[in-house]
Write an enzyme that holds these catalytic residues in place. Structure first.
Site, PDB file in Angstrom:
ATOM      1  N   ASP A  22       0.729  -1.165  -0.019  1.00  0.00           N
ATOM      2  CA  ASP A  22      -0.028   0.009  -0.056  1.00  0.00           C
ATOM      3  C   ASP A  22       0.690   1.317  -0.087  1.00  0.00           C
ATOM      4  O   ASP A  22       1.768   1.247   0.844  1.00  0.00           O
ATOM      5  CB  ASP A  22      -0.902   0.174   1.234  1.00  0.00           C
ATOM      6  CG  ASP A  22      -2.102  -0.878   1.132  1.00  0.00           C
ATOM      7  OD1 ASP A  22      -2.561  -1.507   2.100  1.00  0.00           O
ATOM      8  OD2 ASP A  22      -2.195  -1.229  -0.024  1.00  0.00           O
ATOM      9  N   ASP A  65     -10.031  -5.683  -2.205  1.00  0.00           N
ATOM     10  CA  ASP A  65      -9.390  -5.358  -1.023  1.00  0.00           C
ATOM     11  C   ASP A  65     -10.033  -4.530  -0.058  1.00  0.00           C
ATOM     12  O   ASP A  65     -10.540  -3.616  -0.466  1.00  0.00           O
ATOM     13  CB  ASP A  65      -8.035  -4.395  -1.853  1.00  0.00           C
ATOM     14  CG  ASP A  65      -6.993  -3.994  -0.994  1.00  0.00           C
ATOM     15  OD1 ASP A  65      -6.104  -3.137  -1.290  1.00  0.00           O
ATOM     16  OD2 ASP A  65      -7.100  -4.403   0.259  1.00  0.00           O
TER      17      ASP A  65
HETATM   18  C1  DX5 Z   1      -6.573   0.313   2.521  1.00  0.00           C
HETATM   19  C2  DX5 Z   1      -5.728  -0.601   1.691  1.00  0.00           C
HETATM   20  C3  DX5 Z   1      -5.828  -2.162   2.098  1.00  0.00           C
HETATM   21  C4  DX5 Z   1      -5.987  -2.399   3.744  1.00  0.00           C
HETATM   22  C5  DX5 Z   1      -6.292  -3.758   3.601  1.00  0.00           C
HETATM   23  O1  DX5 Z   1      -6.391   1.592   2.207  1.00  0.00           O
HETATM   24  O2  DX5 Z   1      -5.610  -0.448   0.231  1.00  0.00           O
HETATM   25  O3  DX5 Z   1      -5.156  -2.859   1.099  1.00  0.00           O
HETATM   26  O4  DX5 Z   1      -4.546  -2.149   3.751  1.00  0.00           O
HETATM   27  O5  DX5 Z   1      -6.162  -4.063   5.011  1.00  0.00           O
HETATM   28  P1  DX5 Z   1      -7.601  -4.996   5.618  1.00  0.00           P
HETATM   29  O6  DX5 Z   1      -7.387  -6.127   5.023  1.00  0.00           O
HETATM   30  O7  DX5 Z   1      -7.001  -5.018   7.222  1.00  0.00           O
HETATM   31  O8  DX5 Z   1      -8.616  -4.117   5.106  1.00  0.00           O
END
Ligand code: DX5
Length: 208
Positions: A33, A169
């Site tokens: 990310d 995601d």
């Molecule tokens: C949100 C990110 C996601 C997040 C996913 O801004 O793009 O990739 O880190 O984390 P979880 O699976 O905990 O929602």
């Protein structure tokens, strides 16, 4: 082909490297990310040059949650296997240009849409995209609740894009993964469900 893609959201590169190490024996891909504090109100490690120093066993995709990705896209394309940009951060002409640059560099390119964005915006680009990322939380932070209404969006896109890669995601865990796969997603990202689990291997297996 279903892939589980651990997503790594860290403030410094040392933690990013540690996170990759924790999962690299159980998956083929990881997602980094990348947040600039402008496109989303959070900032992560975001220096592509750091990746020149590591040789990880896994393929890496960079999820660019940044303003004006066209200005940084070449730097990221040079150091990862796939780059995902947001529809909401680019103008149409820029998306076509970014797709062209990825293909010129023989790298994969994905287009992400936020929960409130209608999936039809990706249709003009489908033939040239390696994946569409459907965000099931508002980008910016891990650990948020999965937004169920996006299941309809996944189903609608799968009906049109029979063999494309649909990535999901945000808020994915062992309780909603079945519905997500049934809706038609084949690339499944997960952050906190995997990394907050005391047994990372078991957490990944439970999603498979
Ligand atoms: C949100 C990110 C996601 C997040 C996913 O801004 O793009 O990739 O880190 O984390 P979880 O699976 O905990 O929602």
């Amino acid at each position: 082909m279903i892939e589980i893609i651990p997503t790594i959201l860290n403030k410094d590169f040392k933690e990013v490297k540690e996170s990759i190490k924790k999962v690299e024996n159980y998956v083929n891909w990881v997602q980094l990310d990348i947040m600039d504090g402008i496109f989303v109100n959070n900032e992560t490690w975001n220096n592509p040059d750091d990746l020149k120093k590591i040789d990880s066993k896994v393929k890496i995709e960079a999820h660019l949650m940044i303003d004006k990705p066209i200005e940084k896209i070449n730097d990221w394309l040079d150091v990862v296997d796939r780059v995902i940009i947001h529809f909401e951060s680019s103008k149409d002409g820029e998306i076509k240009e970014i797709i062209k640059r990825a293909k010129d560099k023989k790298k994969e390119i994905g287009l992400a849409i936020n929960p409130e964005t209608h999936f039809s915006v990706v249709l003009p680009f489908l033939n040239d995209l390696d994946l569409v990322l459907i965000m099931t939380v508002q980008p910016g932070f891990g650990g948020q609740e999965f937004k169920e209404f996006n299941l309809k969006k996944i189903k609608a896109l799968r009906r049109i894009w029979k063999n494309g890669n649909i990535e999901v995601d945000g808020g994915v865990n062992n309780r909603n993964i079945k519905r997500i796969k049934k809706a038609g997603a084949n690339l499944i990202c997960s952050g906190s469900y995997i990394f907050n689990n005391s047994n990372i291997e078991k957490a990944i297996k439970s999603l498979k």
